[in-house]
Write an enzyme that holds these catalytic residues in place. Structure first.
Site, PDB file in Angstrom:
ATOM      1  N   SER A   1       0.796  -1.222   0.000  1.00 47.36           N
ATOM      2  CA  SER A   1       0.000   0.000   0.000  1.00 47.36           C
ATOM      3  C   SER A   1       0.830   1.274   0.000  1.00 47.36           C
ATOM      4  CB  SER A   1      -0.934   0.022   1.216  1.00 47.36           C
ATOM      5  OG  SER A   1      -1.815  -1.068   1.187  1.00 47.36           O
TER       6      SER A   1
ATOM      7  N   HIS B   1      -0.510   5.991   8.519  1.00 49.82           N
ATOM      8  CA  HIS B   1      -0.434   4.696   7.841  1.00 49.82           C
ATOM      9  C   HIS B   1      -0.029   4.916   6.385  1.00 49.82           C
ATOM     10  CE1 HIS B   1      -1.772   0.467   6.972  1.00 49.82           C
ATOM     11  NE2 HIS B   1      -1.364   0.318   8.222  1.00 49.82           N
TER      12      HIS B   1
ATOM     13  N   THR C   1      -1.317   4.698   3.231  1.00 50.04           N
ATOM     14  CA  THR C   1      -2.043   5.515   2.254  1.00 50.04           C
ATOM     15  C   THR C   1      -2.007   7.006   2.591  1.00 50.04           C
ATOM     16  OG1 THR C   1      -3.466   3.732   1.482  1.00 50.04           O
ATOM     17  CG2 THR C   1      -4.315   5.964   1.253  1.00 50.04           C
TER      18      THR C   1
ATOM     19  N   GLU D   1      -8.274   7.831  26.538  1.00 50.94           N
ATOM     20  CA  GLU D   1      -9.442   6.945  26.497  1.00 50.94           C
ATOM     21  C   GLU D   1      -9.177   5.598  27.154  1.00 50.94           C
ATOM     22  OE1 GLU D   1     -12.581   5.134  23.137  1.00 50.94           O
ATOM     23  OE2 GLU D   1     -10.859   6.363  22.536  1.00 50.94           O
TER      24      GLU D   1
ATOM     25  N   PHE E   1      -9.094   9.499  16.845  1.00 48.51           N
ATOM     26  CA  PHE E   1     -10.141   8.848  17.624  1.00 48.51           C
ATOM     27  C   PHE E   1      -9.735   7.515  18.237  1.00 48.51           C
ATOM     28  CE2 PHE E   1     -12.050  11.480  14.269  1.00 48.51           C
ATOM     29  CZ  PHE E   1     -12.682  12.415  15.070  1.00 48.51           C
ATOM     30  N   GLU E   2      -8.537   7.041  17.941  1.00 43.09           N
ATOM     31  CA  GLU E   2      -8.024   5.811  18.534  1.00 43.09           C
ATOM     32  C   GLU E   2      -6.507   5.929  18.672  1.00 43.09           C
ATOM     33  OE1 GLU E   2      -9.334   2.944  19.713  1.00 43.09           O
ATOM     34  OE2 GLU E   2     -11.399   3.571  19.362  1.00 43.09           O
TER      35      GLU E   2
ATOM     36  N   HIS F   1      -6.736  -9.017   5.375  1.00 46.44           N
ATOM     37  CA  HIS F   1      -5.476  -9.580   5.868  1.00 46.44           C
ATOM     38  C   HIS F   1      -5.715 -10.546   7.023  1.00 46.44           C
ATOM     39  CE1 HIS F   1      -2.635  -7.586   3.353  1.00 46.44           C
ATOM     40  NE2 HIS F   1      -2.912  -6.367   3.776  1.00 46.44           N
TER      41      HIS F   1
ATOM     42  N   ASP G   1      -5.886   0.724  -4.126  1.00 39.40           N
ATOM     43  CA  ASP G   1      -4.440   0.638  -4.315  1.00 39.40           C
ATOM     44  C   ASP G   1      -4.033  -0.743  -4.808  1.00 39.40           C
ATOM     45  OD1 ASP G   1      -5.267  -0.374  -1.885  1.00 39.40           O
ATOM     46  OD2 ASP G   1      -3.635   0.457  -0.709  1.00 39.40           O
TER      47      ASP G   1
ATOM     48  N   HIS H   1      -2.005  -9.446  -0.491  1.00 42.62           N
ATOM     49  CA  HIS H   1      -2.644  -8.695  -1.569  1.00 42.62           C
ATOM     50  C   HIS H   1      -2.695  -9.545  -2.831  1.00 42.62           C
ATOM     51  CE1 HIS H   1      -1.102  -4.723   0.441  1.00 42.62           C
ATOM     52  NE2 HIS H   1      -2.066  -5.307   1.124  1.00 42.62           N
TER      53      HIS H   1
END
EC number: 3.1.3.1
Length: 447
Positions: free
Chosen positions: A33, A94, A96, A158, A213-214, A264, A301, A377
């Site tokens: 990717s 990440h 992308t 969190e 958010f994570e 995956h 991708d 992939h």
């Protein structure tokens, strides 16, 4: 991938098209990717595992990076005065999203904690650091990845008891504070970490938005906490509302990245529900933009070694069994299968009898032909769907790195602007505001 202009007599034709793109990396028949993101965002084919650099950069070798950096369509749009945004369901650093702003010899250098001492001593910077420093005025950034922004062992807001959620940075930097410090004092900048805060914002007054958010990747849609985590379509709606205030238009990169992760892991149900949410996000972007002035491109991708067969009748659950037994081992098999992956199981020296397991479970790992801890992939061409001005340029079969050049040509941004000048001097209306919602979806993995 998109763009547009507003005019009563648009310069470019408006239509829809479908084409195919070749996804291989310069050194790999079946791509990863990072190299593919570099191709469809920067317009240059790259080596597997590298982002925002040409094929002259070798993976993990920091000293091959300098002088081989390449810029992305996001940078071209920002340099032209457009607003730009990144929305993903993975961590924002990440593979992308990182190709839109970073230049790294290794996609896994999320923070300096993941970098080898040699790379650090040679002056290479981690991808989270580059997110905050390379293009300091990205207008909207949303996804996961909080832990890469904070000093080592800082407790997550969190998940206070989860050691894996704690900060990772060895340099002691707080990149959230750095992000805030780079914003003009007369602008309204907001950092949010949960869905409640996000949806309470007065978006008419938001100039810059960072939502993480994570600690790592966002949760799968099937597992999502509706209080803390927004959906992909909700993030897209917020992003467009912020970005479209710019009269010069905007570019938006949208990635349904956890589709890939579900495959995956061999969890077809998770992957396909991620794809459904991606479809909702595309629909949301469609409702908020116009075919008259927006080029929207939806592509992938790469594919996955994922298949759907078994001569199932209409009405059969996609997560169900094929209507026959194997004519070799006389056991049932599921309609969904993988060419390889963690779903390969042998019980008593024979293939598992799937009629004895809950194959409709959210986390069921679909059967695979070859045992691997992570499914791979695929290497075939993937679909490219486009609509709006200049969509006709995406037809037939193209190299993957052709895509951003089409967008730039249509939007009159980047290096090649001769056709815009010629059209304007000839009396034709020149392109106006750029509206570029770019959605990325491994469509071929569904076929």
């Amino acid at each position: 991938m998109p763009w547009g202009f507003r005019s009563s007599t648009p310069m470019w034709p408006r239509m829809s098209s479908c084409s195919w793109e070749m996804t291989y990396n310069t050194n790999a028949q079946v791509p990863d990717s990072a190299g593919t993101a570099t191709a469809y965002l920067c317009g240059v084919k790259a080596n597997e595992g590298t982002v925002g650099v040409s094929a002259a950069t070798e993976r993990t070798r920091c000293n091959t990076t300098q002088g081989n950096e390449v810029t992305s369509i996001l940078r071209w749009a920002k340099d032209a005065g457009k607003s730009v945004g990144i929305v993903t369901t993975t961590r924002v650093n990440h593979a992308t999203p990182s190709a839109a702003y970073a230049h790294s010899a290794d996609r896994d250098w999320y923070s300096d904690n993941e970098m080898p001492p040699e790379a650090l001593s040679q002056g290479c910077k981690d991808i989270a650091y580059q997110l905050m420093h390379n293009i300091r005025d990205i207008d909207v950034i949303m996804g996961g990845g909080r832990k890469y922004m904070y000093p080592k062992n800082r407790t997550d807001v969190e998940y206070e008891m989860d050691e894996k959620a704690r900060g990772t940075r060895l340099d002691g930097l707080n990149l959230i504070d750095i992000w805030k410090s780079f914003k003009p004092k007369n602008k309204h900048s907001h950092f949010v970490w949960n869905r409640t805060e996000l949806l309470k914002l007065d978006l008419y007054t938001v100039d810059y938005l960072l939502g993480l958010f994570e600690p790592g990747d966002m949760q799968y849609e099937l597992n999502r906490n509706n209080v803390t985590d927004p959906s992909l379509s909700e993030m897209v709606e917020v992003a467009i509302q912020v970005l479209r205030k710019n009269p010069k238009g905007f570019f938006l990169l949208v990635e349904g990245g956890r589709i890939d992760h579900g495959h995956h892991e061999g969890k077809a149900k998770q992957a396909l529900h991620e794809a459904v949410e991606m479809d909702r996000a595309i629909g949301q972007a469609d409702n908020m933009t116009s075919l008259e002035d927006t080029l929207t491109v939806v592509t992938a991708d790469h594919s996955h070694v994922f298949t759907f067969g078994g001569y199932t009748p209409r009405g059969n659950s996609i997560f169900g069994l094929a209507p026959m037994l194997s004519d070799t081992d006389k056991k049932p098999f599921t309609a969904i299968l993988y060419g390889n992956g963690p779903g390969y199981k042998v019980v008593g020296g024979e293939r598992e009898n799937v009629s004895m397991v809950d194959y409709a479970h959210n986390n069921y790992q679909a059967q695979s032909a070859v045992p691997l801890r992570h499914e791979t992939h695929g290497g075939e061409d993937v679909a490219v769907f486009a609509k709006g001005p200049m969509a006709h340029l995406l037809h037939g079969v193209h190299e993957q790195n052709y895509i951003p050049h089409v967008m730039a040509y249509a939007a009159c941004i980047g290096a090649n602007l001769n056709h815009c000048t010629q059209a304007s001097s000839a009396g034709s209306p020149a392109p106006g505001p750029l509206l570029l919602p770019l959605a990325l979806l491994p469509l071929r993995s569904l076929f």
